[in-house]
Design an enzyme around this catalytic site. Structure first.
Site, PDB file in Angstrom:
ATOM      1  N   LYS A   1       0.841  -1.208   0.000  1.00  0.00           N
ATOM      2  CA  LYS A   1       0.000   0.000   0.000  1.00  0.00           C
ATOM      3  C   LYS A   1       0.875   1.257   0.000  1.00  0.00           C
ATOM      4  O   LYS A   1       0.568   2.244  -0.671  1.00  0.00           O
ATOM      5  CB  LYS A   1      -0.935  -0.018   1.211  1.00  0.00           C
ATOM      6  CG  LYS A   1      -2.000  -1.128   1.132  1.00  0.00           C
ATOM      7  CD  LYS A   1      -2.762  -1.269   2.457  1.00  0.00           C
ATOM      8  CE  LYS A   1      -3.611  -2.525   2.492  1.00  0.00           C
ATOM      9  NZ  LYS A   1      -4.258  -2.746   3.809  1.00  0.00           N
TER      10      LYS A   1
ATOM     11  N   GLN B   1      -3.917  -1.481  10.352  1.00  0.00           N
ATOM     12  CA  GLN B   1      -3.917  -2.785   9.679  1.00  0.00           C
ATOM     13  C   GLN B   1      -4.410  -3.885  10.619  1.00  0.00           C
ATOM     14  O   GLN B   1      -3.912  -4.018  11.745  1.00  0.00           O
ATOM     15  CB  GLN B   1      -2.499  -3.101   9.170  1.00  0.00           C
ATOM     16  CG  GLN B   1      -2.382  -4.396   8.388  1.00  0.00           C
ATOM     17  CD  GLN B   1      -3.104  -4.360   7.034  1.00  0.00           C
ATOM     18  OE1 GLN B   1      -3.223  -3.306   6.400  1.00  0.00           O
ATOM     19  NE2 GLN B   1      -3.586  -5.505   6.591  1.00  0.00           N
TER      20      GLN B   1
ATOM     21  N   ASP C   1     -10.702   3.108   5.395  1.00  0.00           N
ATOM     22  CA  ASP C   1     -11.005   1.670   5.367  1.00  0.00           C
ATOM     23  C   ASP C   1     -12.511   1.415   5.444  1.00  0.00           C
ATOM     24  O   ASP C   1     -12.963   0.294   5.184  1.00  0.00           O
ATOM     25  CB  ASP C   1     -10.374   1.012   6.607  1.00  0.00           C
ATOM     26  CG  ASP C   1      -9.205   0.110   6.269  1.00  0.00           C
ATOM     27  OD1 ASP C   1      -9.121  -0.364   5.138  1.00  0.00           O
ATOM     28  OD2 ASP C   1      -8.387  -0.122   7.180  1.00  0.00           O
TER      29      ASP C   1
END
Ligand code: GUN
Length: 299
Positions: A57, A101, A124
Site C-alpha cells: 500500500k 492494519q 477503510d
C-alpha cells in the site's frame, strides 16, 4: 470436458490501473490547489502478512503522489496508547486517511480502535458511522476497500449485477457483510438478490450452484470446487490462504478460496488469484484517500 482458455479471466491489475488513473486526476486537481493527500498506516506487531500488505500500500501511495507514513507499534502496546495515537492523527491536518492494519493483537479491542478513528479519515470504511451509511445507501461515507473493489471489478468487466443472484461466502466485517450490503443497494453496480452464506449455512453447495455471481470470502483454501459452480457463473475469489507446500520456497504458498484450475473451465468469468481482487483493494484505498483529502478541503 470444457476447453481451458484464459479469455474468461477478469484482469484485476488492468482494472486497478483504470481506477488509479482516475485517482491520479483527482490528486492532480488537489495538488494544483496546494493540497497533497496524506495517509497514515498503523501496524501493530510484526505479523508477516501485515508487513507485506502495508508495504504494498505504501508503494502504491508513492506511485500516485499520496504522502504516506507508517507507524509500527510493538505487539505489547497498551490499548490506551494506540487510541491516543489515533486521536493525534485525527487532529493532524496533513493526514487525510488513517488505516490501522488488521489483524490486531488479542488484547486490543478492534471495535474500540475503529470507533476512535474520525469517520472522515476512516478510508477503510470500518467506523460504525461509515458501516451505517453503507447499510443505509448513503453515498457520503467511505465503503470498505475490498467490497468496493469487488463491485468495481464486476462493473468494469461488464458483469450485469442488477437482478442477478449473488452468493457471498463468508460473513466477516471486512468483506462479506459490507459486500452483501453494497450489492443489494438500489444503485448502479448493485440491485442484486444477495444471499450471504457462512459456516452454519445448510446446503452451502446448493446455494452456490444457484449463483450467477459467486464471491468466495471465507478464508478456506480452495473450498469452492467445480461441482459447486453453475456453468457460466462469474466467480470472484477474495481468499488469501497460506498453505504448506514442501515444493515451494519457504515450504508454503498462497492460495485462494477457489479451486481455480477446476473452476476456470466452467466459469463465465473468473478472477485470478493473485492478480484479481488484491490490486483493486489497494486501488480503492487510494481512491478513498484522495476523496477524503478533497472532502477535508471542501473540494
Ligand atoms: N486486513 C485485511 N484486510 C484489511 C483491510 O482491508 N484493511 C485493514 N486495515 N486491514 C486489513
Amino acid at each position: 470436458m470444457a476447453t481451458v482458455t484464459s479469455d474468461n479471466l477478469i484482469d484485476g491489475r488492468a482494472l486497478a490501473e483504470e481506477v488509479h488513473q482516475e485517482t491520479r486526476e483527482t490528486i492532480a486537481r488537489l495538488l494544483a490547489q496546494g493540497l497533497q493527500p496524506g495517509l497514515a498506516f498503523i501496524r501493530v506487531g510484526e505479523d508477516p502478512a501485515s508487513r507485506v500488505y502495508v508495504g504494498m500500500k505504501e508503494k502504491a501511495c508513492a506511485r500516485l503522489g499520496i504522502k504516506s507514513r507508517t507507524e509500527v507499534l510493538p505487539e505489547t502496546v497498551e490499548q490506551r496508547d494506540l487510541l491516543r495515537r489515533i486521536s493525534e492523527l485525527n487532529a493532524d491536518p496533513t493526514i487525510h486517511g488513517i488505516l490501522v492494519q488488521a489483524p490486531l493483537p488479542c488484547h486490543i479491542d478492534s471495535a474500540a480502535v475503529f470507533n476512535t478513528l474520525s469517520p472522515r479519515k476512516d478510508v477503510d470504511g470500518f467506523h460504525p458511522v461509515n458501516m451505517g451509511r453503507l447499510l443505509l445507501g448513503d453515498p457520503g461515507g467511505f465503503v470498505p476497500c475490498t467490497p468496493a473493489g469487488v463491485q468495481q471489478l464486476l462493473l468494469r468487466s461488464g458483469v450485469p449485477v442488477a437482478g442477478a443472484e449473488v452468493v457471498v461466502l463468508g460473513r466477516g466485517n471486512i468483506v462479506g457483510k459490507p459486500l452483501a450490503a453494497l450489492l443489494l443497494q438500489k444503485a448502479t453496480g448493485a440491485d442484486a438478490t444477495v444471499t450471504l452464506c457462512h459456516s452454519r449455512s445448510r446446503n452451502l453447495a446448493g446455494h452456490c450452484r444457484r449463483a450467477d455471481i459467486l464471491i468466495a470470502a471465507m478464508g478456506s483454501p480452495r473450498f469452492v470446487t467445480a461441482s459447486m459452480v453453475k456453468p457460466g457463473a462469474v466467480v470472484v475469489d477474495v481468499g488469501v490462504n497460506r498453505v504448506e507446500d514442501a515444493s515451494a520456497p519457504g515450504g508454503s504458498r498462497l492460495v485462494g478460496d477457489v479451486d481455480f484450475e477446476g473452476v476456470q473451465p466452467i466459469a463465465g468469468k473468473i478472477t485470478p488469484n493473485p492478480g484479481g481482487v488484491g490490486p483493486m483493494t489497494i486501488a480503492m484505498l487510494l481512491s478513498n484517500t484522495a476523496r477524503a483529502a478533497a472532502l477535508s478541503a471542501g473540494l
